[in-house]
Design a protein around this motif. Sequence first.
Motif, PDB file in Angstrom:
ATOM      1  N   ARG A  95       0.834  -1.208   0.000  1.00 47.76           N
ATOM      2  CA  ARG A  95       0.000   0.000   0.000  1.00 47.76           C
ATOM      3  C   ARG A  95       0.869   1.259   0.000  1.00 47.76           C
ATOM      4  O   ARG A  95       0.350   2.363   0.038  1.00 47.76           O
ATOM      5  N   ARG A  96       2.170   1.069   0.005  1.00 51.87           N
ATOM      6  CA  ARG A  96       3.152   2.171  -0.027  1.00 51.87           C
ATOM      7  C   ARG A  96       2.992   3.126   1.157  1.00 51.87           C
ATOM      8  O   ARG A  96       3.105   4.345   1.010  1.00 51.87           O
ATOM      9  N   ILE A  97       2.743   2.557   2.322  1.00 50.95           N
ATOM     10  CA  ILE A  97       2.693   3.352   3.544  1.00 50.95           C
ATOM     11  C   ILE A  97       4.125   3.449   4.061  1.00 50.95           C
ATOM     12  O   ILE A  97       4.755   2.434   4.352  1.00 50.95           O
ATOM     13  N   ASN A  98       4.641   4.651   4.144  1.00 46.76           N
ATOM     14  CA  ASN A  98       6.029   4.865   4.544  1.00 46.76           C
ATOM     15  C   ASN A  98       6.120   4.938   6.067  1.00 46.76           C
ATOM     16  O   ASN A  98       5.982   6.014   6.658  1.00 46.76           O
ATOM     17  N   ILE A  99       6.335   3.772   6.707  1.00 44.33           N
ATOM     18  CA  ILE A  99       6.415   3.707   8.166  1.00 44.33           C
ATOM     19  C   ILE A  99       7.592   2.829   8.579  1.00 44.33           C
ATOM     20  O   ILE A  99       8.108   2.042   7.788  1.00 44.33           O
ATOM     21  N   ASP A 100       8.007   2.986   9.829  1.00 43.56           N
ATOM     22  CA  ASP A 100       8.973   2.061  10.409  1.00 43.56           C
ATOM     23  C   ASP A 100       8.245   0.777  10.739  1.00 43.56           C
ATOM     24  O   ASP A 100       7.062   0.782  11.079  1.00 43.56           O
ATOM     25  N   CYS A 101       8.973  -0.337  10.689  1.00 44.72           N
ATOM     26  CA  CYS A 101       8.304  -1.618  10.898  1.00 44.72           C
ATOM     27  C   CYS A 101       7.877  -1.827  12.344  1.00 44.72           C
ATOM     28  O   CYS A 101       6.912  -2.531  12.596  1.00 44.72           O
ATOM     29  N   GLY A 102       8.577  -1.259  13.314  1.00 44.72           N
ATOM     30  CA  GLY A 102       8.235  -1.493  14.712  1.00 44.72           C
ATOM     31  C   GLY A 102       8.605  -2.896  15.164  1.00 44.72           C
ATOM     32  O   GLY A 102       8.173  -3.345  16.218  1.00 44.72           O
ATOM     33  N   CYS A 103       9.411  -3.578  14.381  1.00 43.87           N
ATOM     34  CA  CYS A 103       9.754  -4.976  14.654  1.00 43.87           C
ATOM     35  C   CYS A 103      10.482  -5.152  15.992  1.00 43.87           C
ATOM     36  O   CYS A 103      10.352  -6.188  16.632  1.00 43.87           O
ATOM     37  N   PHE A 104      11.237  -4.164  16.377  1.00 42.16           N
ATOM     38  CA  PHE A 104      11.969  -4.215  17.642  1.00 42.16           C
ATOM     39  C   PHE A 104      11.612  -3.001  18.489  1.00 42.16           C
ATOM     40  O   PHE A 104      12.465  -2.370  19.084  1.00 42.16           O
ATOM     41  N   GLY A 105      10.326  -2.693  18.515  1.00 43.88           N
ATOM     42  CA  GLY A 105       9.877  -1.518  19.240  1.00 43.88           C
ATOM     43  C   GLY A 105      10.012  -0.292  18.368  1.00 43.88           C
ATOM     44  O   GLY A 105       9.823  -0.346  17.163  1.00 43.88           O
ATOM     45  N   THR A 106      10.389   0.801  18.978  1.00 43.34           N
ATOM     46  CA  THR A 106      10.496   2.052  18.228  1.00 43.34           C
ATOM     47  C   THR A 106      11.904   2.200  17.648  1.00 43.34           C
ATOM     48  O   THR A 106      12.846   1.558  18.087  1.00 43.34           O
ATOM     49  N   GLY A 107      12.013   3.057  16.667  1.00 43.51           N
ATOM     50  CA  GLY A 107      13.317   3.367  16.099  1.00 43.51           C
ATOM     51  C   GLY A 107      13.813   2.348  15.095  1.00 43.51           C
ATOM     52  O   GLY A 107      14.954   2.397  14.678  1.00 43.51           O
ATOM     53  N   GLY A 108      12.960   1.405  14.688  1.00 39.80           N
ATOM     54  CA  GLY A 108      13.357   0.443  13.670  1.00 39.80           C
ATOM     55  C   GLY A 108      13.418   1.107  12.316  1.00 39.80           C
ATOM     56  O   GLY A 108      12.994   2.240  12.133  1.00 39.80           O
ATOM     57  N   GLY A 109      13.921   0.385  11.372  1.00 43.48           N
ATOM     58  CA  GLY A 109      14.034   0.921  10.027  1.00 43.48           C
ATOM     59  C   GLY A 109      12.717   0.894   9.281  1.00 43.48           C
ATOM     60  O   GLY A 109      11.745   0.260   9.707  1.00 43.48           O
ATOM     61  N   PRO A 110      12.677   1.593   8.152  1.00 42.97           N
ATOM     62  CA  PRO A 110      11.461   1.614   7.346  1.00 42.97           C
ATOM     63  C   PRO A 110      11.198   0.242   6.717  1.00 42.97           C
ATOM     64  O   PRO A 110      12.109  -0.563   6.546  1.00 42.97           O
ATOM     65  N   ILE A 111       9.950   0.019   6.370  1.00 43.06           N
ATOM     66  CA  ILE A 111       9.572  -1.228   5.715  1.00 43.06           C
ATOM     67  C   ILE A 111      10.062  -1.189   4.273  1.00 43.06           C
ATOM     68  O   ILE A 111       9.804  -0.243   3.539  1.00 43.06           O
ATOM     69  N   THR A 112      10.784  -2.238   3.908  1.00 44.35           N
ATOM     70  CA  THR A 112      11.285  -2.388   2.535  1.00 44.35           C
ATOM     71  C   THR A 112      11.023  -3.821   2.089  1.00 44.35           C
ATOM     72  O   THR A 112      10.527  -4.646   2.866  1.00 44.35           O
ATOM     73  N   GLY A 113      11.409  -4.099   0.869  1.00 39.10           N
ATOM     74  CA  GLY A 113      11.330  -5.470   0.373  1.00 39.10           C
ATOM     75  C   GLY A 113      12.179  -6.416   1.214  1.00 39.10           C
ATOM     76  O   GLY A 113      11.819  -7.580   1.414  1.00 39.10           O
ATOM     77  N   LEU A 114      13.285  -5.911   1.733  1.00 36.87           N
ATOM     78  CA  LEU A 114      14.144  -6.744   2.585  1.00 36.87           C
ATOM     79  C   LEU A 114      13.450  -7.110   3.894  1.00 36.87           C
ATOM     80  O   LEU A 114      13.697  -8.184   4.446  1.00 36.87           O
ATOM     81  N   THR A 115      12.586  -6.237   4.385  1.00 39.32           N
ATOM     82  CA  THR A 115      11.813  -6.547   5.590  1.00 39.32           C
ATOM     83  C   THR A 115      10.924  -7.758   5.325  1.00 39.32           C
ATOM     84  O   THR A 115      10.837  -8.667   6.153  1.00 39.32           O
ATOM     85  N   LEU A 116      10.296  -7.766   4.157  1.00 41.36           N
ATOM     86  CA  LEU A 116       9.459  -8.911   3.786  1.00 41.36           C
ATOM     87  C   LEU A 116      10.285 -10.180   3.650  1.00 41.36           C
ATOM     88  O   LEU A 116       9.896 -11.241   4.150  1.00 41.36           O
ATOM     89  N   VAL A 117      11.425 -10.083   2.992  1.00 35.11           N
ATOM     90  CA  VAL A 117      12.295 -11.248   2.817  1.00 35.11           C
ATOM     91  C   VAL A 117      12.751 -11.774   4.171  1.00 35.11           C
ATOM     92  O   VAL A 117      12.739 -12.990   4.419  1.00 35.11           O
ATOM     93  N   ARG A 118      13.147 -10.881   5.066  1.00 36.57           N
ATOM     94  CA  ARG A 118      13.573 -11.290   6.403  1.00 36.57           C
ATOM     95  C   ARG A 118      12.465 -12.052   7.109  1.00 36.57           C
ATOM     96  O   ARG A 118      12.704 -13.101   7.711  1.00 36.57           O
ATOM     97  N   ASN A 119      11.235 -11.554   7.024  1.00 39.77           N
ATOM     98  CA  ASN A 119      10.117 -12.225   7.689  1.00 39.77           C
ATOM     99  C   ASN A 119       9.858 -13.607   7.101  1.00 39.77           C
ATOM    100  O   ASN A 119       9.574 -14.551   7.830  1.00 39.77           O
ATOM    101  N   VAL A 120       9.974 -13.718   5.790  1.00 38.37           N
ATOM    102  CA  VAL A 120       9.767 -15.022   5.150  1.00 38.37           C
ATOM    103  C   VAL A 120      10.860 -16.005   5.583  1.00 38.37           C
ATOM    104  O   VAL A 120      10.579 -17.181   5.852  1.00 38.37           O
TER     105      VAL A 120
END
Length: 138
Positions: A95-120
Amino acid sequence: MKKVLALLLRLGLGGLLVVAGALKLRAPVAFATEIANYQLLPALAPYVAAVLPVVELLVGGALVVAPRAWRRAAALAALALLAAFTVAVGSAFFRRINIDCGCFGTGGGPITGLTLVRNVVLMAAAAAIVAFDERDRA
């Protein structure tokens, strides 16, 4: 060799979940904001922010130290958590929402394709733990 790999996967994934849960507990209000930023049921964000870190701590801890009988359940729970995270991250990414992933609380990096790959990849690790445990039981 499979037992060593299964142990390493359990320690790695379990440790990751424990760290992620602990970091989220440090700033629950900020974490609730991170969750709301996904724009998926934002009214539930405070409740998810209160419960999710504890669930991550329990599941991660169970992967690391629980008796064998509980490890498969912990691995299945980790797989379910990671699947939910992947759906949320994928939703924001596509949906192209430009947000941090929140994966490790606050201050995480933005969501990218690599975030998806990491989760998979993390989902594959959880699935492998389940599969190794199933083979050990047979």
